[in-house]
Design an enzyme around this catalytic site. Structure first.
Site, short mmCIF file in Angstrom:
data_model
loop_
_atom_site.label_atom_id
_atom_site.label_comp_id
_atom_site.label_asym_id
_atom_site.label_seq_id
_atom_site.Cartn_x
_atom_site.Cartn_y
_atom_site.Cartn_z
N ARG A 24 0.83 -1.21 0.00
CA ARG A 24 0.00 0.00 0.00
C ARG A 24 0.87 1.25 0.00
O ARG A 24 0.55 2.24 -0.66
CB ARG A 24 -0.94 -0.02 1.21
CG ARG A 24 -1.96 1.11 1.21
CD ARG A 24 -3.03 0.94 2.26
NE ARG A 24 -2.52 1.10 3.61
CZ ARG A 24 -3.27 0.98 4.71
NH1 ARG A 24 -4.56 0.70 4.61
NH2 ARG A 24 -2.75 1.14 5.90
N LYS A 80 -2.51 6.82 1.22
CA LYS A 80 -2.29 7.13 2.64
C LYS A 80 -1.21 8.20 2.70
O LYS A 80 -0.02 7.93 2.85
CB LYS A 80 -1.89 5.86 3.39
CG LYS A 80 -2.13 5.96 4.87
CD LYS A 80 -2.19 4.61 5.52
CE LYS A 80 -2.11 4.68 7.03
NZ LYS A 80 -3.16 5.44 7.69
N GLU A 139 -16.31 6.70 6.16
CA GLU A 139 -15.46 6.07 7.18
C GLU A 139 -15.34 7.02 8.34
O GLU A 139 -16.00 8.07 8.38
CB GLU A 139 -14.10 5.68 6.60
CG GLU A 139 -13.30 6.84 6.02
CD GLU A 139 -11.94 6.42 5.46
OE1 GLU A 139 -11.42 5.35 5.83
OE2 GLU A 139 -11.39 7.20 4.66
N1 PMP Z 1 -9.37 5.04 7.34
C1 PMP Z 1 -8.46 5.99 7.58
C2 PMP Z 1 -8.76 7.39 7.17
C3 PMP Z 1 -7.25 5.68 8.20
O1 PMP Z 1 -6.34 6.63 8.44
C4 PMP Z 1 -7.00 4.34 8.58
C5 PMP Z 1 -5.68 3.95 9.20
N2 PMP Z 1 -5.45 4.54 10.43
C6 PMP Z 1 -7.99 3.37 8.34
C7 PMP Z 1 -9.16 3.76 7.70
C8 PMP Z 1 -7.77 1.94 8.72
O2 PMP Z 1 -6.80 1.34 7.89
P1 PMP Z 1 -5.86 0.19 8.42
O3 PMP Z 1 -6.72 -0.91 8.91
O4 PMP Z 1 -5.04 -0.21 7.25
O5 PMP Z 1 -5.03 0.76 9.52
#
Ligand code: PMP
Length: 293
Positions: A52, A151, A184
């Protein structure tokens, strides 16, 4: 022992770990990162996190100076040096030092930073009792502006939402898109459950493709639950039997109230608890083992 931070091939103690104030990641949020957990010496889904990271870098046309295999070893070595068995890794790739203008092509070389430390995101009792959420006015970035699958080090969108949640007395915010669909939270993905059917918003709505989200989907499907990635609104959230969030830092956490509407009976739901237990079992096995057994 002081924390040892990796920067571009060397390790520095926390106080000496520094980068230039002209780095465009500081000046403009122009960089990419990953947050990764270590469970009993297992770096959870390290490969998926690194993939990622490279995908995010590709999107913003940032070259990561070492290949994925080498970066895997950097992360593992940082964990070992800091003798971390359970902790949290922050991996950052910066655009590098440049001029005061926006142009990234004046930044000849980015930096790779790896920190391995501990983290606790939400108070311990929220995992037992469940979180309260509030919907905030700041909408999640549209994909056409900044694709949520990147990210990036620019988290202002999420931070504004976090501030709004805090102002409303909640520690996490529910974020919508410009059509009113649920997207989210500020640092977590969301799942809702109704009549044993599990739903989470699709990534095309502007959702980070969470690695915890992926893992929970896999676990739920293995347990023969119907899981779908489809758009839904706040109506579906209020009407759900169960709601929970997923994220590397948050892990998997129940939600019991949204916008003052009690979810289900106001306690963490049965399926949520079942999935969280299965997730916890996986965390020590599904990843890169750092220490010889
Ligand atoms: N959404 C956002 C905006 C995030 O920053 C994150 C990670 N902190 C997630 C969802 C969750 O992703 P992950 O399970 O890969 O940490």
């Amino acid at each position: 022992m002081a924390l040892q931070v990796y920067i571009d091939g060397d390790y520095y103690s926390k106080d000496d770990a520094k980068i230039s104030v002209f780095d465009h990641t500081l000046l403009y949020g122009d960089g990419v990162f990953e947050g990764i957990r270590v469970y009993e010496g297992c770096i959870f889904r390290l490969r998926q996190h690194l993939e990622r990271l490279y995908s995010s870098a590709r999107y913003i046309m940032l070259t990561i100076s070492i290949p994925l295999e080498e970066l895997t070893e950097v992360v593992a070595e940082t964990v070992r040096r800091n003798e971390i068995r359970d902790g949290y890794i922050r991996l950052v790739v910066t655009r590098g030092e440049g001029t005061l203008g926006l142009s990234p092509w004046h930044c000849p070389k980015g930096s790779i930073i790896c920190i391995a430390d501990s983290i606790s995101l939400y108070p311990a009792e929220t995992y037992e009792k469940g979180l309260h959420l509030v919907t905030v006015p700041t909408m999640r970035n549209r994909n056409e502006s900044l694709n949520a699958r990147v990210k990036s080090c620019n988290y202002l969108n999420n931070i504004l939402a976090k501030i709004e949640a805090h102002n409303a007395g909640c520690i996490e915010a529910l974020m919508l898109d410009h059509n009113g669909y649920v997207v989210e939270c500020t640092g977590d993905n969301i799942f809702i459950i109704k009549n044993a059917r599990i739903r989470t918003p699709p990534t095309y709505l502007g959702v980070l493709e969470g690695i915890t989200r992926d893992c929970i989907i896999e676990i739920a499907r293995k347990k023969k639950y119907a899981v779908s990635e489809e758009p839904f609104t706040r109506f579906d959230v209020f009407d759900a039997d169960e709601v929970f969030l997923t994220g590397t830092a948050a892990e998997a956490i129940p939600v019991v109230e949204v916008d003052k509407r009690m979810i289900g009976d106001g306690r963490p739901g049965r399926i949520t608890k079942e999935l969280i237990a299965a997730f916890r079992e996986r965390t020590t096995k599904d990843g890169h083992q750092v220490y010889p057994s």
